[in-house]
Design an enzyme around this catalytic site. Structure first.
Site, PDB file in Angstrom:
ATOM      1  N   ASP A  56      95.443  41.668   4.884  1.00  0.00           N
ATOM      2  CA  ASP A  56      94.167  41.014   4.595  1.00  0.00           C
ATOM      3  C   ASP A  56      93.108  41.602   5.526  1.00  0.00           C
ATOM      4  O   ASP A  56      93.332  41.735   6.733  1.00  0.00           O
ATOM      5  CB  ASP A  56      94.334  39.511   4.855  1.00  0.00           C
ATOM      6  CG  ASP A  56      93.150  38.706   4.361  1.00  0.00           C
ATOM      7  OD1 ASP A  56      93.329  37.929   3.420  1.00  0.00           O
ATOM      8  OD2 ASP A  56      92.056  38.847   4.915  1.00  0.00           O
ATOM      9  N   ASN A  70      80.490  40.393   2.654  1.00  0.00           N
ATOM     10  CA  ASN A  70      79.796  39.896   1.462  1.00  0.00           C
ATOM     11  C   ASN A  70      78.533  39.121   1.815  1.00  0.00           C
ATOM     12  O   ASN A  70      77.476  39.289   1.192  1.00  0.00           O
ATOM     13  CB  ASN A  70      80.733  39.010   0.645  1.00  0.00           C
ATOM     14  CG  ASN A  70      81.778  39.808  -0.113  1.00  0.00           C
ATOM     15  OD1 ASN A  70      81.545  40.940  -0.504  1.00  0.00           O
ATOM     16  ND2 ASN A  70      82.943  39.207  -0.310  1.00  0.00           N
ATOM     17  N   HIS A  77      77.775  41.485  -2.298  1.00  0.00           N
ATOM     18  CA  HIS A  77      79.072  41.666  -2.950  1.00  0.00           C
ATOM     19  C   HIS A  77      79.307  43.099  -3.415  1.00  0.00           C
ATOM     20  O   HIS A  77      80.467  43.545  -3.490  1.00  0.00           O
ATOM     21  CB  HIS A  77      79.201  40.701  -4.130  1.00  0.00           C
ATOM     22  CG  HIS A  77      79.385  39.277  -3.701  1.00  0.00           C
ATOM     23  ND1 HIS A  77      80.601  38.759  -3.344  1.00  0.00           N
ATOM     24  CD2 HIS A  77      78.494  38.263  -3.531  1.00  0.00           C
ATOM     25  CE1 HIS A  77      80.478  37.497  -2.990  1.00  0.00           C
ATOM     26  NE2 HIS A  77      79.200  37.161  -3.104  1.00  0.00           N
ATOM     27  N   ASP A 111      82.623  45.202  -2.665  1.00  0.00           N
ATOM     28  CA  ASP A 111      83.410  45.923  -3.665  1.00  0.00           C
ATOM     29  C   ASP A 111      83.655  47.368  -3.232  1.00  0.00           C
ATOM     30  O   ASP A 111      84.759  47.906  -3.447  1.00  0.00           O
ATOM     31  CB  ASP A 111      82.694  45.910  -5.013  1.00  0.00           C
ATOM     32  CG  ASP A 111      82.782  44.555  -5.705  1.00  0.00           C
ATOM     33  OD1 ASP A 111      83.550  43.698  -5.233  1.00  0.00           O
ATOM     34  OD2 ASP A 111      82.076  44.365  -6.713  1.00  0.00           O
ATOM     35  N   GLU A 130      90.618  39.786  -0.983  1.00  0.00           N
ATOM     36  CA  GLU A 130      90.834  40.914  -0.081  1.00  0.00           C
ATOM     37  C   GLU A 130      92.267  40.985   0.429  1.00  0.00           C
ATOM     38  O   GLU A 130      92.567  41.681   1.384  1.00  0.00           O
ATOM     39  CB  GLU A 130      89.858  40.839   1.110  1.00  0.00           C
ATOM     40  CG  GLU A 130      90.125  39.718   2.093  1.00  0.00           C
ATOM     41  CD  GLU A 130      89.500  38.398   1.699  1.00  0.00           C
ATOM     42  OE1 GLU A 130      89.362  37.541   2.591  1.00  0.00           O
ATOM     43  OE2 GLU A 130      89.148  38.204   0.514  1.00  0.00           O
ATOM     44  N   ARG A 172     100.776  51.987  10.685  1.00  0.00           N
ATOM     45  CA  ARG A 172     100.066  53.185  10.232  1.00  0.00           C
ATOM     46  C   ARG A 172      98.848  52.805   9.392  1.00  0.00           C
ATOM     47  O   ARG A 172      97.766  53.381   9.547  1.00  0.00           O
ATOM     48  CB  ARG A 172     101.033  54.064   9.429  1.00  0.00           C
ATOM     49  CG  ARG A 172     100.468  55.419   9.042  1.00  0.00           C
ATOM     50  CD  ARG A 172     101.561  56.394   8.651  1.00  0.00           C
ATOM     51  NE  ARG A 172     102.273  55.973   7.451  1.00  0.00           N
ATOM     52  CZ  ARG A 172     103.539  55.578   7.416  1.00  0.00           C
ATOM     53  NH1 ARG A 172     104.250  55.538   8.532  1.00  0.00           N
ATOM     54  NH2 ARG A 172     104.111  55.232   6.281  1.00  0.00           N
TER      55      ARG A 172
END
Length: 304
Positions: free
Chosen positions: A181, A189, A194, A198, A224, A244
Site C-alpha cells: 500500500d 489526491n 485525482h 492516477d 492504492e 526490492r
C-alpha cells in the site's frame, strides 16, 4: 470463431458445408496459426497457441497448458502434430477426453471443434490469423486487467489465490502473498488532484511489473493496495522481493505532470499454511502484516 470454409463457400454433393482442416488452411495462408481457446471457468477467453509439436494439457505444473480442476488428471491429454494434421490424444486420464461430446482416445482436430477434459473444462480448437488471435488475447487481457495500472484485477487475483492455495495444499509447495500500500496516498489526491494520483498508480504498476518474475501475479486489490502472489519461494525470499520493491519505490521520482513526488511503500508478507482454511485467511494474514508495517512507521515490510 465459426468453422472456416473454402474460398468459394461451395457445398459438397450432400449439401453440407465443407470443414476446413488445419492442413488445408496452412496451405492457403502462412499467417494462420492453431490455438485452443478456453471457454469455461474464471480464465475463460484465455488463448493457448499450439506452436509446439506436442502440447500437454493437465493439472501438473509441468503441463504446457495447466488447468486447475480436480477432475482433470495431471497429464490428461495432448495435442500432437502428425504430418500436416493436429491430433488430440487422451493420456490415460481418469475422466476422459471428449471431442464434440464423444469420448476419444485419438482424433484429428478441425476448426471449431470443442475439446472437453475432466468434468467441466471446455476448450475450442481454432485456426485464425495472427490479427484475430491478437484481438482475442486483447479481449482476454481487458477482462482480467486493471486498465490504469496494467495489474490483474481483483476478480483474477481472488481466482488465482483459490487455485494457487489448492495447488500448494495438494502438492505441499510453498506459496507467499505480499500485500502493499502506498503511504499517505490520500495526500497525493487531496493536494495534487485525482489525475495526479492516477499517474502515480500507473507508474507504480509499471515499476512493479518490471521487477517481478514472470510467474508472479501482480494485482490491484483496491484503491492504492496491491497484491503479489509468489509461487515456490520461502517467506524470507518473499521478504527480499518486498524489500526490492520498497527500495525501488523510495528511490523513484513519480512524475505527476511537470513536477515529481517522492513516495514510500509499506508491505506485509505472509506464507500459506494448512491452518489457513480459505484464501481469505491468507489475505487477512498478509493484511495484518501490512497493518503492522504501517503502524510501526511505514516505508518497510513485515513478515507474518
Amino acid at each position: 470463431m465459426a468453422g472456416l470454409v473454402d474460398d468459394s463457400d461451395e457445398e459438397d454433393d450432400l449439401g453440407q458445408t465443407k470443414i476446413t482442416t488445419y492442413a488445408e488452411v496452412m496451405e492457403r495462408s502462412r499467417s494462420v496459426r492453431a490455438h485452443l481457446l478456453l471457454l469455461t471457468g474464471a480464465e475463460a477467453g484465455r488463448v493457448f497457441p499450439l506452436d509446439l509439436s506436442e502440447v500437454v494439457l493437465g493439472r501438473s505444473h509441468r503441463a504446457a497448458i495447466r488447468l486447475d480442476d480436480d477432475s482433470i488428471s495431471r497429464s490428461h491429454c495432448r495435442v500432437v502434430r502428425v504430418g500436416a494434421e493436429l491430433v488430440a490424444e487422451d493420456m490415460g486420464s481418469s475422466n476422459g477426453t471428449y471431442l464434440n461430446d464423444e469420448r476419444i482416445t485419438r482424433a484429428p482436430l478441425k476448426d471449431g471443434d470443442k475439446l472437453r477434459i475432466g468434468e467441466t473444462t471446455v476448450l475450442r480448437f481454432a485456426l485464425s490469423d495472427r490479427l484475430d488471435e491478437r484481438f482475442q488475447q486483447q479481449m482476454y487481457d481487458a477482462a482480467l486487467r486493471d486498465a490504469l495500472t496494467g495489474a490483474f484485477n481483483k476478480r483474477y487475483f481472488l481466482d488465482c489465490l483459490t487455485k494457487e492455495t489448492r495447488f500448494a495444499a495438494r502438492h505441499r509447495t510453498s506459496l507467499c502473498l505480499v500485500m502493499c500500500d502506498l503511504d499517505h496516498f490520500k495526500r497525493v489526491n487531496d493536494t495534487h488532484g485525482h489525475l495526479a494520483g492516477d499517474r502515480v498508480l500507473a507508474q507504480l504498476g509499471q515499476l512493479a511489473l518490471s521487477l517481478l518474475r514472470a510467474e508472479d501475479v501482480f494485482a490491484r486489490y483496491g484503491g492504492e493496495e496491491f497484491g503479489i502472489v509468489a509461487r515456490a519461494i520461502s517467506l524470507e525470499q518473499a521478504g527480499l522481493l518486498a524489500e526490492r520493491l520498497r527500495a525501488r519505490v523510495e528511490s523513484t521520482p513519480f512524475d505527476i505532470g511537470g513536477s515529481h513526488l517522492r513516495l514510500t511503500l509499506s508491505l506485509g508478507v505472509a506464507m500459506w499454511s494448512p491452518q489457513m482454511n480459505t484464501p481469505t485467511d491468507f489475505i487477512e494474514a498478509a493484511d495484518a502484516a501490512l497493518y503492522d508495517a504501517k503502524r510501526s512507521g511505514r516505508n518497510r515490510y513485515v513478515l507474518k
